[in-house]
Scaffold this motif. Sequence first.
Motif, PDB file in Angstrom:
ATOM      1  N   MET A   1     -10.579   2.898 -15.258  1.00 16.78           N
ATOM      2  CA  MET A   1      -9.307   2.836 -14.823  1.00 16.78           C
ATOM      3  C   MET A   1      -8.437   3.518 -15.899  1.00 16.78           C
ATOM      4  O   MET A   1      -8.551   3.266 -16.914  1.00 16.78           O
ATOM      5  CB  MET A   1      -9.214   1.328 -14.590  1.00 16.78           C
ATOM      6  CG  MET A   1      -7.810   0.916 -14.099  1.00 16.78           C
ATOM      7  SD  MET A   1      -7.552  -1.095 -13.867  1.00 16.78           S
ATOM      8  CE  MET A   1      -8.709  -1.503 -12.814  1.00 16.78           C
TER       9      MET A   1
ATOM     10  N   LEU B   1      -2.825   1.760 -15.058  1.00 18.77           N
ATOM     11  CA  LEU B   1      -3.407   0.675 -14.405  1.00 18.77           C
ATOM     12  C   LEU B   1      -3.846  -0.464 -15.199  1.00 18.77           C
ATOM     13  O   LEU B   1      -3.524  -1.699 -14.615  1.00 18.77           O
ATOM     14  CB  LEU B   1      -4.354   1.108 -13.552  1.00 18.77           C
ATOM     15  CG  LEU B   1      -4.053   2.111 -12.534  1.00 18.77           C
ATOM     16  CD1 LEU B   1      -5.252   2.727 -11.671  1.00 18.77           C
ATOM     17  CD2 LEU B   1      -2.942   1.579 -11.200  1.00 18.77           C
TER      18      LEU B   1
ATOM     19  N   ASN C   1      -2.518  -4.352 -14.827  1.00 19.01           N
ATOM     20  CA  ASN C   1      -3.213  -5.301 -14.519  1.00 19.01           C
ATOM     21  C   ASN C   1      -3.157  -6.708 -15.469  1.00 19.01           C
ATOM     22  O   ASN C   1      -3.613  -7.721 -15.126  1.00 19.01           O
ATOM     23  CB  ASN C   1      -4.837  -4.793 -14.650  1.00 19.01           C
ATOM     24  CG  ASN C   1      -5.756  -5.701 -13.936  1.00 19.01           C
ATOM     25  OD1 ASN C   1      -5.544  -6.130 -12.945  1.00 19.01           O
ATOM     26  ND2 ASN C   1      -6.765  -5.864 -14.601  1.00 19.01           N
TER      27      ASN C   1
ATOM     28  N   GLN D   1      -3.801   0.213  -5.697  1.00 17.07           N
ATOM     29  CA  GLN D   1      -3.763   1.241  -7.030  1.00 17.07           C
ATOM     30  C   GLN D   1      -3.442   2.702  -6.525  1.00 17.07           C
ATOM     31  O   GLN D   1      -2.801   3.239  -7.221  1.00 17.07           O
ATOM     32  CB  GLN D   1      -5.128   1.092  -7.715  1.00 17.07           C
ATOM     33  CG  GLN D   1      -5.218  -0.332  -8.521  1.00 17.07           C
ATOM     34  CD  GLN D   1      -6.437  -0.403  -9.065  1.00 17.07           C
ATOM     35  OE1 GLN D   1      -7.341   0.683  -9.177  1.00 17.07           O
ATOM     36  NE2 GLN D   1      -7.056  -1.459  -9.440  1.00 17.07           N
ATOM     37  N   GLN D   2      -4.290   3.009  -5.592  1.00 15.82           N
ATOM     38  CA  GLN D   2      -3.925   4.485  -5.155  1.00 15.82           C
ATOM     39  C   GLN D   2      -2.443   4.816  -4.593  1.00 15.82           C
ATOM     40  O   GLN D   2      -1.978   5.830  -4.801  1.00 15.82           O
ATOM     41  CB  GLN D   2      -4.846   4.874  -3.903  1.00 15.82           C
ATOM     42  CG  GLN D   2      -6.441   4.902  -4.478  1.00 15.82           C
ATOM     43  CD  GLN D   2      -6.476   5.871  -5.721  1.00 15.82           C
ATOM     44  OE1 GLN D   2      -5.980   7.236  -5.668  1.00 15.82           O
ATOM     45  NE2 GLN D   2      -7.254   5.586  -6.774  1.00 15.82           N
TER      46      GLN D   2
ATOM     47  N   LEU E   1      -0.163   5.112  -7.710  1.00 18.02           N
ATOM     48  CA  LEU E   1      -0.680   6.327  -8.243  1.00 18.02           C
ATOM     49  C   LEU E   1      -0.059   7.624  -7.737  1.00 18.02           C
ATOM     50  O   LEU E   1       0.783   8.464  -8.125  1.00 18.02           O
ATOM     51  CB  LEU E   1      -2.085   6.618  -8.834  1.00 18.02           C
ATOM     52  CG  LEU E   1      -2.827   5.684  -9.601  1.00 18.02           C
ATOM     53  CD1 LEU E   1      -4.293   5.853  -9.695  1.00 18.02           C
ATOM     54  CD2 LEU E   1      -2.275   5.912 -11.076  1.00 18.02           C
TER      55      LEU E   1
END
Length: 192
Positions: free
Chosen positions: A1, A5, A9, A19-20, A23
């Motif tokens: 990771m 991230l 987190n 997450q994607q 990003l």
Amino acid sequence: MSLILLNINKHISLSPEEQQLFLSKTEVHHFKAKTILLNSGQVCKHSYFVNSGTLRSFNINDNIVEHVLSFACEGWWISDMYSLISQKPGNLFIEVLEDAEVVLLSKENQEQLYIEIPKFERFFRILTENSLVANQQRLMDSLSLSAEERFEKFCEKYPTLTQKIPQKQIASYIGVTPEFFSKMKSRLLRNQ
């Protein structure tokens, strides 16, 4: 990771899809030392997350004296908060002190994240609150602590920077002249 991230987190949990999406709204750039990412008088359009390297924010007063507001090391965020939030011209410079890999999140994409992944409002609220607390503590320290005590706090907050950045920038951060800082540091070394 990735490091960013992991940073997120600490405060909120994201699904792999979230997450994607996050990003996809960021840009990773490599900058050489001495690159200016933001000039005083510009509107700040990004938050910067440091993957590697060191950045600083500073102001230059009417007497051409630099005042360092903050440093950002690996895993830290930095921005001109006033300008980013108000979208008015700010009074800070943001400079790369050593070659750096930096993640840029635009104000526009941050606002889109609030809509698409509402828990990002919580994340950025926590960052803003932490920044407010740190700035208030720094102000109180400058009013009530000696230069030696402020330097000690600097060393605790930024343990890797004392060997990496120019002494005049540390002096500026703790609010003393480079000459005073040099004498103080010599005195501290003699007393160890």
